[in-house]
Write an enzyme that holds these catalytic residues in place. Sequence first.
Site, PDB file in Angstrom:
ATOM      1  N   ASP A  60     -24.130  17.673   0.861  1.00 45.18           N
ATOM      2  CA  ASP A  60     -25.189  18.673   0.994  1.00 45.18           C
ATOM      3  C   ASP A  60     -25.988  18.570   2.281  1.00 45.18           C
ATOM      4  O   ASP A  60     -26.788  19.451   2.572  1.00 45.18           O
ATOM      5  CB  ASP A  60     -26.157  18.554  -0.195  1.00 45.18           C
ATOM      6  CG  ASP A  60     -25.504  19.027  -1.479  1.00 45.18           C
ATOM      7  OD1 ASP A  60     -24.798  20.034  -1.418  1.00 45.18           O
ATOM      8  OD2 ASP A  60     -25.684  18.376  -2.516  1.00 45.18           O
TER       9      ASP A  60
ATOM     10  N   HIS B 152     -28.445  17.610  -7.949  1.00 43.85           N
ATOM     11  CA  HIS B 152     -26.994  17.875  -7.969  1.00 43.85           C
ATOM     12  C   HIS B 152     -26.730  18.981  -6.948  1.00 43.85           C
ATOM     13  O   HIS B 152     -26.993  18.806  -5.771  1.00 43.85           O
ATOM     14  CB  HIS B 152     -26.617  18.241  -9.408  1.00 43.85           C
ATOM     15  CG  HIS B 152     -25.151  18.285  -9.707  1.00 43.85           C
ATOM     16  ND1 HIS B 152     -24.194  17.842  -8.850  1.00 43.85           N
ATOM     17  CD2 HIS B 152     -24.476  18.724 -10.807  1.00 43.85           C
ATOM     18  CE1 HIS B 152     -22.996  18.005  -9.389  1.00 43.85           C
ATOM     19  NE2 HIS B 152     -23.141  18.546 -10.589  1.00 43.85           N
TER      20      HIS B 152
ATOM     21  N   HIS C  21     -25.617   8.859  -2.963  1.00 48.35           N
ATOM     22  CA  HIS C  21     -24.674   9.413  -3.929  1.00 48.35           C
ATOM     23  C   HIS C  21     -24.411   8.363  -4.983  1.00 48.35           C
ATOM     24  O   HIS C  21     -24.378   7.169  -4.684  1.00 48.35           O
ATOM     25  CB  HIS C  21     -23.359   9.788  -3.227  1.00 48.35           C
ATOM     26  CG  HIS C  21     -22.524  10.719  -4.021  1.00 48.35           C
ATOM     27  ND1 HIS C  21     -21.652  10.280  -4.986  1.00 48.35           N
ATOM     28  CD2 HIS C  21     -22.452  12.073  -4.026  1.00 48.35           C
ATOM     29  CE1 HIS C  21     -21.070  11.321  -5.540  1.00 48.35           C
ATOM     30  NE2 HIS C  21     -21.545  12.427  -4.987  1.00 48.35           N
TER      31      HIS C  21
HETATM   32  N1  ACO Z   1     -33.763   8.895  -0.260  1.00 45.13           N
HETATM   33  C1  ACO Z   1     -34.459   7.743  -0.384  1.00 45.13           C
HETATM   34  N2  ACO Z   1     -34.147   6.756  -1.237  1.00 45.13           N
HETATM   35  C2  ACO Z   1     -33.074   6.951  -2.015  1.00 45.13           C
HETATM   36  C3  ACO Z   1     -32.293   8.128  -1.947  1.00 45.13           C
HETATM   37  C4  ACO Z   1     -32.666   9.112  -1.026  1.00 45.13           C
HETATM   38  N3  ACO Z   1     -31.969  10.233  -0.896  1.00 45.13           N
HETATM   39  N4  ACO Z   1     -31.295   8.048  -2.837  1.00 45.13           N
HETATM   40  C5  ACO Z   1     -31.434   6.856  -3.446  1.00 45.13           C
HETATM   41  N5  ACO Z   1     -32.515   6.198  -2.942  1.00 45.13           N
HETATM   42  C6  ACO Z   1     -32.971   4.857  -3.304  1.00 45.13           C
HETATM   43  C7  ACO Z   1     -33.681   4.819  -4.636  1.00 45.13           C
HETATM   44  O1  ACO Z   1     -35.074   5.015  -4.494  1.00 45.13           O
HETATM   45  C8  ACO Z   1     -33.323   3.452  -5.132  1.00 45.13           C
HETATM   46  O2  ACO Z   1     -34.142   2.527  -4.449  1.00 45.13           O
HETATM   47  P1  ACO Z   1     -34.713   1.220  -5.222  1.00 45.13           P
HETATM   48  O3  ACO Z   1     -33.487   0.418  -5.550  1.00 45.13           O
HETATM   49  O4  ACO Z   1     -35.617   0.585  -4.251  1.00 45.13           O
HETATM   50  O5  ACO Z   1     -35.417   1.728  -6.444  1.00 45.13           O
HETATM   51  C9  ACO Z   1     -31.903   3.237  -4.649  1.00 45.13           C
HETATM   52  O6  ACO Z   1     -31.792   4.052  -3.468  1.00 45.13           O
HETATM   53  C10 ACO Z   1     -30.829   3.653  -5.652  1.00 45.13           C
HETATM   54  O7  ACO Z   1     -31.101   4.997  -6.057  1.00 45.13           O
HETATM   55  P2  ACO Z   1     -30.758   5.602  -7.461  1.00 45.13           P
HETATM   56  O8  ACO Z   1     -31.669   6.747  -7.731  1.00 45.13           O
HETATM   57  O9  ACO Z   1     -30.701   4.492  -8.473  1.00 45.13           O
HETATM   58  O10 ACO Z   1     -29.287   6.107  -7.216  1.00 45.13           O
HETATM   59  P3  ACO Z   1     -28.514   7.152  -8.094  1.00 45.13           P
HETATM   60  O11 ACO Z   1     -27.081   6.805  -7.994  1.00 45.13           O
HETATM   61  O12 ACO Z   1     -29.102   7.236  -9.456  1.00 45.13           O
HETATM   62  O13 ACO Z   1     -28.835   8.523  -7.368  1.00 45.13           O
HETATM   63  C11 ACO Z   1     -28.678  10.499  -6.134  1.00 45.13           C
HETATM   64  C12 ACO Z   1     -27.916   9.278  -6.677  1.00 45.13           C
HETATM   65  C13 ACO Z   1     -29.314  11.263  -7.299  1.00 45.13           C
HETATM   66  C14 ACO Z   1     -27.672  11.425  -5.444  1.00 45.13           C
HETATM   67  C15 ACO Z   1     -29.759  10.009  -5.150  1.00 45.13           C
HETATM   68  O14 ACO Z   1     -29.172   9.314  -4.070  1.00 45.13           O
HETATM   69  C16 ACO Z   1     -30.640  11.151  -4.649  1.00 45.13           C
HETATM   70  O15 ACO Z   1     -31.622  11.499  -5.304  1.00 45.13           O
HETATM   71  N6  ACO Z   1     -30.298  11.743  -3.433  1.00 45.13           N
HETATM   72  C17 ACO Z   1     -31.037  12.863  -2.933  1.00 45.13           C
HETATM   73  C18 ACO Z   1     -30.584  14.134  -3.634  1.00 45.13           C
HETATM   74  C19 ACO Z   1     -29.199  14.572  -3.169  1.00 45.13           C
HETATM   75  O16 ACO Z   1     -28.894  14.603  -1.986  1.00 45.13           O
HETATM   76  N7  ACO Z   1     -28.359  14.940  -4.153  1.00 45.13           N
HETATM   77  C20 ACO Z   1     -27.024  15.457  -3.895  1.00 45.13           C
HETATM   78  C21 ACO Z   1     -25.998  14.503  -4.390  1.00 45.13           C
HETATM   79  S1  ACO Z   1     -24.390  15.109  -3.996  1.00 45.13           S
HETATM   80  C22 ACO Z   1     -24.089  16.298  -5.152  1.00 45.13           C
HETATM   81  O17 ACO Z   1     -24.578  16.294  -6.257  1.00 45.13           O
HETATM   82  C23 ACO Z   1     -23.262  17.373  -4.767  1.00 45.13           C
END
Ligand code: ACO
Length: 422
Positions: free
Chosen positions: A357, A261, A301
Amino acid sequence: MADTITITDDRTGKTVTVPITDGVFPASAIRELDPSLFVYDPAYMQTAACKSSITYLDGDNGVLRYRGYPIEQLAEHSTYLEVAYLLLNGELPDQTQLDQWRHDVTHHTFIHENMRKRFVDGFHYDAHPMGMFVSSLAALGTFYNDAKDIHSKESRDKQIMRLIAKTPTLAAMAYRFSVGLPFVYPQNELSFPANFLNMMWKVSGYEVDPRLERAMDVMIILHADHEQNCGTTAMRIVGSSQADPYSSAAAAASALYGPLHGGANEAVVRMLTEIGSIENVPAFIDEVKSGKGSRLMGFGHRVYKNYDPRATIIKKAAYDVFEVTGKNPLLDIALKLEEAALSDSYFIDRKLYPNVDFYSGLIYQAMGFPVDMFTVLFAIPRTAGWLAHWQELLTDKDQKISRPRQWYAGPDERQYVAIGDR
Ligand code: ACO
């Protein structure tokens, strides 16, 4: 075509038809069908937990509006205090209202001396500033016994003003403590962002650069609210138990602390530093795709499946800041990483774009903030959003104490076994 949905329970043949309004139908339809039937929705992926009039977000089209106003217009023309007023009151203030609000916030920036001398001074010398911030927020509530009077609008308004005014003071205090510098008291003649920068950096001869003051204001406007994210949901869930707003905000700040987050901007800078040079970008991308390494922090996201509009504004603001501070050497790695990811089918297929971010950490680092402070910088403006949602929750007749149901997956009843027989 009728805007209704009909659900049939095939076990009993019972059918319920309910209206769909703005793409939402009431879960009471399920209850009507069978009160012991529940929807399994981990992480609330498909659940609207409240009705809200504060922030509109269209993740597919990269749209973000506070009370109807596009984030791009607010970032260009407004100030954080005006935006906080808008979030909290639903309308932009007129000049008299803004002057009063600015006066009230400015005159409530001081904190009780015991907070600093007895509470903050008790932290370990290397305490993380966000851990200090979270606990200081909760501790602050103990100075205001009237904070428990959450049913009084007058009391709520007072706590809201105090929290908006004092969070920069708590944040700067956490930083000054962590580097062993004497605390700098708030200065009433400075603007909200300038006062914060002054409390952070004041040593003899320090003057706030107006370009950095404006950049800080834009950054905090962009972070002021983002509808039902993890932190705001924590605020609403804790607030629904009628806890005081300081305790609820401490819970929201704790949620923000996590690296998925608000902790992500800190993780981005650590990631870019680890990558070290643009030559290492392809190998890093391969590692992310293999699933063996870390995720590409600052990408992806839950709601945006397009460019996060805040990331676009921040990317531009980064160049304005670098004109004053000099370019952050990590920028080239970030740009290369973005280019590589946006042309790679792994990221394209999963609709992973830069989020708020990805570039914010570069700006903060160039301005001199240590990475440990990044999430604290996020929490200062988000306090306005948390409080707007808290207020909305308390005046929403549909709301009760939050209490989700579970899908029990444990053992059936069994008999206790004496320790010698296990
Ligand atoms: N890098 C690589 N792969 C990713 C990323 C990433 N940053 N984000 C998602 N994926 C992939 C997952 O591995 C998944 O792949 P799969 O379908 O092959 O298993 C797919 O994309 C979907 O990902 P989920 O985790 O199901 O998506 P979710 O909506 O739950 O997660 C999140 C959202 C937590 C923001 C995620 O994209 C992430 O971890 N990003 C990196 C951390 C980040 O930047 N967080 C800040 C968010 S903005 C904020 O809070 C202010």
